[in-house]
Scaffold this active site. Structure first.
Site, PDB file in Angstrom:
ATOM      1  N   GLU A 218     -37.651   7.961 -13.422  1.00 46.72           N
ATOM      2  CA  GLU A 218     -37.073   9.161 -12.834  1.00 46.72           C
ATOM      3  C   GLU A 218     -38.222   9.946 -12.218  1.00 46.72           C
ATOM      4  OE1 GLU A 218     -34.062   9.534 -12.459  1.00 46.72           O
ATOM      5  OE2 GLU A 218     -33.135   8.211 -13.927  1.00 46.72           O
ATOM      6  N   CYS A 252     -37.634  18.926 -10.523  1.00 45.62           N
ATOM      7  CA  CYS A 252     -37.736  17.693  -9.732  1.00 45.62           C
ATOM      8  C   CYS A 252     -36.662  17.602  -8.658  1.00 45.62           C
ATOM      9  CB  CYS A 252     -37.678  16.466 -10.645  1.00 45.62           C
ATOM     10  SG  CYS A 252     -36.161  16.323 -11.615  1.00 45.62           S
TER      11      CYS A 252
END
Length: 481
Positions: A218, A252
């Site tokens: 990720e 993010c």
């Protein structure tokens, strides 16, 4: 022949204990898994204040309300969602049997993988440790977690709490710097999930490859926010600036830059300034606004800003105070960057801070081309009520996830998988897909007591009807029409 020396790994003892415990109990019952998840819930409820304070201390300051909203609540909601669906997920799935094998049966069973490793980042240290942990435990695994060295107070607290509620052979939390992280990623896990930067992700992937460890990455990237031709600019600015300003942009999936019609740039600037004034009327003493995590990242953001200025960008401060805080504080106010160039760091690198480049376009074709010329982003945000244009964006761009007419909220939909694509990640979790990421889906065929397969066994020579039967089967396998 001299065998190569195997470097000592300080965590091999914990790993072996978890591995042995898994071999002794390779398939935890539904009730056992529920108990594990309920213990995680107890930690979140009983110790939420302590965890929020520890995270704030690690940041220099982060809003405890923000931690409750963005880490504690979604972690609790994930546990609620998983416990609601777990029994169904654990059941074998019936699959169709080829007509030539009737009355046999086919199914898929889901089995735990074994020992799962989770490497967490610093920006949302609770949520990004807890959610993969929930899915790994729900799938019946043992788990080792490596916390970021940038959040030592929370990392220490989390390790102590997990140790209080769980035996080490079920969950182990490890703290330490890059050397510890390297040793951790070298362990032969049955699955490894890493959340963090693309650069470190490459190193983790290389280490995992040495053990043929299945991997979920990720990562991040430059997530665009695109404003459609006739979407209300004020509403877009309100929602984009929320996604950009929480945690001071250290998210993010935060909008990394804005693409909008060139005739709406000034309107977007005005609307963004009003939104920041409303949400954060002050910055430096505001308990709702977060600091940059550490001095290294503070200096990195300052260098990005100076690079943009040196190359001719226009900086738009969105609050009446100066952009950078004074000595002793690491707060940076939200700002817009106009007149960007491809050579600027804010255009090339993931910003991970409260700077938002504003890039005008003349047509939606141009905006789509701009996105597609760059590495695939972790998230994409599009603002429009026109269904045809929405369909174009969804079909002609590729990203990890999408939110339409808002920002960041696709991550909060528990029934949707979450993950990146290309440079923004490999694999996904959340939802049923999260359970399956940490499970082995094993195909099983159950032959019936009576079956016609014996007709196809040799010898073939001298049995003309065999040739006829194979020809018939082959003809029936051809598509009709």
């Amino acid at each position: 022949m001299t065998l190569p020396e195997i470097p000592y790994n300080p965590f091999i003892t914990i790993f072996e204990r978890q591995k042995n415990a898994f071999h002794k109990a390779p398939c935890l019952s539904y009730a056992s898994r529920l108990t594990l998840l309920k213990n995680l819930r107890r930690i979140l409820i009983k110790h939420s204040d302590d965890m929020a304070q520890a995270i704030s201390a690690d940041f220099g300051h982060r809003s405890t309300d923000e931690t409750r909203l963005l880490e504690i609540f979604p972690s609790l909601e994930t546990i609620r969602y998983v416990t609601t669906h777990l029994e169904k997920w654990m059941k074998p799935e019936r699959r169709r049997v080829s007509r030539w094998f009737i009355p046999g049966r086919a199914m898929i069973i889901k089995q735990p993988l074994g020992v799962v490793g989770i490497i967490t980042p610093w920006n949302y240290p609770l949520y990004l440790a807890m959610v993969p942990l929930v899915y790994a435990l729900a799938a019946g695994n043992r788990v080792m977690i490596k916390m970021s060295e940038n959040i030592p107070r929370f990392g220490g607290l989390f390790a102590a709490l997990i140790g209080q509620y769980f035996p080490e052979e079920q969950i182990s939390v490890i703290n330490g710097g890059p050397d510890i992280g390297k040793a951790f990623s070298n362990l032969p896990f049955n699955h490894l999930l890493f959340t963090g930067s693309t650069a470190v992700g490459r190193m983790v992937m290389k280490a995992a490859g040495e053990n043929l460890t299945p991997l979920t990455l990720e990562l991040g990237g430059k997530s665009p926010a695109v404003i459609g031709p006739d979407f209300p600019v004020g509403k877009a600015a309100e929602r984009i600036m929320f996604g950009k300003s929480i945690n001071a942009g250290q998210t993010c999936i935060a909008p990394d830059y804005v693409l909008l019609p060139e005739n709406k740039v000034l309107a977007f600037v005005d609307a963004s300034r009003k939104e920041i004034a409303k949400s954060y009327p002050e910055i430096w003493e505001n308990p709702d606004y977060s600091s940059i995590i550490n001095h290294h990242h503070y200096l990195r953001l300052k260098s990005y800003l100076q690079d943009a200025i040196d190359q001719g960008a226009s900086i738009v401060d969105l609050n009446p105070e100066k952009t950078l805080s004074g000595p002793g504080s690491r707060k940076i106010a939200p700002l817009l960057i106009l007149g960007t160039k491809p050579s600027m760091k804010v255009v090339q690198e993931e910003i991970f801070g409260p700077f938002l480049p504003v890039i005008p376009y003349q047509s939606l074709d141009e905006a789509i081309e701009y996105i597609n010329r760059r590495p695939k982003p972790l998230a994409l945000y599009y603002f429009d009520y026109n269904r045809k244009r929405i369909k174009r964006i969804l079909s002609e761009t590729l990203s990890g996830g999408v939110t339409i007419n808002d920002s960041i909220f696709h991550i909060g939909q528990n029934d949707l998988p979450f993950g990146g694509v290309g440079a923004s990640g490999i694999g996904h979790y959340h939802g049923k897909e999260g359970f399956e990421t940490f499970s082995r889906k094993k195909g099983v065929f159950l032959q019936s007591r009576w079956n016609p397969i014996f007709l196809l066994r040799p010898p073939y020579r001298g049995r003309k009807w065999i040739k006829w039967l194979i020809d018939f089967m082959s003809q029936s396998a051809k598509p009709s029409g």
